[in-house]
Design a protein around this motif. Structure first.
Motif, PDB file in Angstrom:
ATOM      1  N   LEU A  86       0.819  -1.212   0.000  1.00 16.71           N
ATOM      2  CA  LEU A  86       0.000   0.000   0.000  1.00 16.71           C
ATOM      3  C   LEU A  86       0.853   1.262   0.000  1.00 16.71           C
ATOM      4  CD1 LEU A  86      -2.825  -0.961   2.539  1.00 16.71           C
ATOM      5  CD2 LEU A  86      -2.928  -0.976   0.040  1.00 16.71           C
ATOM      6  N   LEU A  87       2.095   1.159   0.509  1.00 14.62           N
ATOM      7  CA  LEU A  87       2.969   2.336   0.597  1.00 14.62           C
ATOM      8  C   LEU A  87       3.785   2.568  -0.663  1.00 14.62           C
ATOM      9  CD1 LEU A  87       4.308   2.016   4.261  1.00 14.62           C
ATOM     10  CD2 LEU A  87       2.454   3.473   3.412  1.00 14.62           C
ATOM     11  N   GLU A  88       3.613   1.720  -1.665  1.00 10.06           N
ATOM     12  CA  GLU A  88       4.353   1.914  -2.916  1.00 10.06           C
ATOM     13  C   GLU A  88       4.047   3.297  -3.501  1.00 10.06           C
ATOM     14  OE1 GLU A  88       3.203  -1.306  -5.415  1.00 10.06           O
ATOM     15  OE2 GLU A  88       4.302  -2.815  -4.280  1.00 10.06           O
ATOM     16  N   GLY A  89       5.097   4.028  -3.843  1.00  8.39           N
ATOM     17  CA  GLY A  89       4.928   5.356  -4.430  1.00  8.39           C
ATOM     18  C   GLY A  89       4.926   6.491  -3.431  1.00  8.39           C
ATOM     19  N   VAL A  90       4.913   6.182  -2.135  1.00  6.10           N
ATOM     20  CA  VAL A  90       4.978   7.243  -1.119  1.00  6.10           C
ATOM     21  C   VAL A  90       6.388   7.819  -1.116  1.00  6.10           C
ATOM     22  CG1 VAL A  90       4.886   7.717   1.366  1.00  6.10           C
ATOM     23  CG2 VAL A  90       3.150   6.263   0.304  1.00  6.10           C
ATOM     24  N   PRO A  91       6.557   9.138  -1.067  1.00  5.34           N
ATOM     25  CA  PRO A  91       7.897   9.740  -1.104  1.00  5.34           C
ATOM     26  C   PRO A  91       8.815   9.220  -0.004  1.00  5.34           C
ATOM     27  CG  PRO A  91       6.208  11.417  -1.406  1.00  5.34           C
ATOM     28  CD  PRO A  91       5.489  10.159  -1.045  1.00  5.34           C
ATOM     29  N   ASP A  92      10.097   9.121  -0.327  1.00  7.25           N
ATOM     30  CA  ASP A  92      11.075   8.604   0.625  1.00  7.25           C
ATOM     31  C   ASP A  92      11.105   9.412   1.921  1.00  7.25           C
ATOM     32  OD1 ASP A  92      11.751   6.637  -1.150  1.00  7.25           O
ATOM     33  OD2 ASP A  92      13.552   7.659  -1.911  1.00  7.25           O
ATOM     34  N   ALA A  93      10.812  10.697   1.839  1.00  6.13           N
ATOM     35  CA  ALA A  93      10.858  11.546   3.036  1.00  6.13           C
ATOM     36  C   ALA A  93       9.901  11.060   4.108  1.00  6.13           C
ATOM     37  CB  ALA A  93      10.537  12.992   2.660  1.00  6.13           C
ATOM     38  N   LEU A  94       8.779  10.469   3.696  1.00  3.60           N
ATOM     39  CA  LEU A  94       7.812   9.963   4.659  1.00  3.60           C
ATOM     40  C   LEU A  94       8.125   8.539   5.099  1.00  3.60           C
ATOM     41  CD1 LEU A  94       4.386  11.258   3.257  1.00  3.60           C
ATOM     42  CD2 LEU A  94       5.627  12.074   5.258  1.00  3.60           C
ATOM     43  N   LEU A  95       9.073   7.907   4.423  1.00  6.79           N
ATOM     44  CA  LEU A  95       9.409   6.521   4.726  1.00  6.79           C
ATOM     45  C   LEU A  95      10.697   6.400   5.531  1.00  6.79           C
ATOM     46  CD1 LEU A  95       8.512   4.839   1.315  1.00  6.79           C
ATOM     47  CD2 LEU A  95       7.145   4.936   3.402  1.00  6.79           C
TER      48      LEU A  95
END
Length: 278
Positions: free
Chosen positions: A139-148
């Protein structure tokens, strides 16, 4: 795939400087229990409860723990009550990476991995992600690295305008549910770190042009779902949260396991396909 949080600030314990009486009265009032009702539950008298709350009587260690149990005081704050009454804390706060919790960590890993392909994760008292399975990572695919960047925070990931929020079709309802959940926790536990997180995520703007959209096909949901877009599909999940029964450690007491149950047959079929994220 799992994620280990680096460990954010712990929720603030209730100040012990007030003395145990005012602290117990505050918990009793928060639970909306009268002195008489508490006395009956704790096999005491309303007079004794009154004397404890006003400082005219010093409760025994056993009485402090008994009152805390009947008032459903969180484990961390039970330590604060004991300190305020002049006793040593009863419950340790073991670091999650301690060898003493090896069995716990291994059990959590097996639990959420066994739930795949459906999403499941474990969070602490301020929603920092302790571990997550491949269903969550999908579900987190495509979320910016800054939030990960660890420590991941489940509330930030869900409500941030660059996180999952633009993909959630019923964002207004789901956002309201999450904020109300946090408000209830703050009212019960008075956690300052949790309040700061709430103020942060509540201030996030709703993504521009983001309007709640109903699924193309009406589904008789049995609970409020999170309806989210993924790879051109619409998936629906109902969340369930589990905690440990009778915890004896502050760290363990503050862990929560959240699992996401598919809310319709289409979601089940998609997640069980050979490569659901393709």
């Amino acid at each position: 795939m799992t994620i280990l949080a680096s460990g954010g600030p712990a929720p603030a314990a209730v100040s012990a400087g007030q003395g145990v009486g005012p602290l117990l009265r505050a918990w009793r009032e928060r639970r909306r229990v009268s002195q008489l009702e508490l006395a009956l539950r704790a096999d005491s008298s309303a007079r004794h409860i009154s004397f404890i709350e006003t400082g005219r009587s010093r409760p025994s260690e056993e009485m402090v723990l008994r009152l805390a149990e009947h008032l459903e005081v969180p484990v961390r704050e039970r330590n604060a009550l004991l300190l305020a009454a002049g006793y040593a804390p009863r419950y340790p706060r073991t670091p999650l990476d301690s060898p003493a919790l090896d069995a716990l960590r291994a059990g959590l890993e097996r639990l959420i991995q066994g739930y795949e392909p459906y999403p499941a994760l474990v969070v602490d008292a301020t929603y920092d992600v302790v571990t997550a399975n491949r269903g969550v990572m999908m579900l987190l695919e495509g979320v910016p690295d800054a939030l990960l960047t660890p420590p991941l925070n489940a509330m930030r990931l869900t409500l941030h305008p660059q996180g999952l929020a633009p993909r959630i079709r019923n964002l207004r309802e789901w956002r309201g549910h999450l904020l109300a959940q946090m408000e209830r926790q703050i009212a019960l536990d008075r956690s300052e770190p949790l309040r700061e997180l709430y103020e942060e995520v509540a201030a996030y703007p709703v993504p521009e042009g983001r309007q709640d959209r109903e699924p193309a096909q009406s589904v008789p949901y049995f609970a409020l779902p999170m309806v989210i877009e993924h790879a051109g599909r619409t998936l629906s999940f109902v969340s369930s949260i589990s905690t440990f029964n009778t915890p004896m450690d502050v760290t363990v007491a503050e862990l929560a396991i959240e699992t996401f149950l598919p809310a319709d047959p289409a979601t089940v079929k998609y997640l069980r396909s050979p490569v659901p994220h393709a």
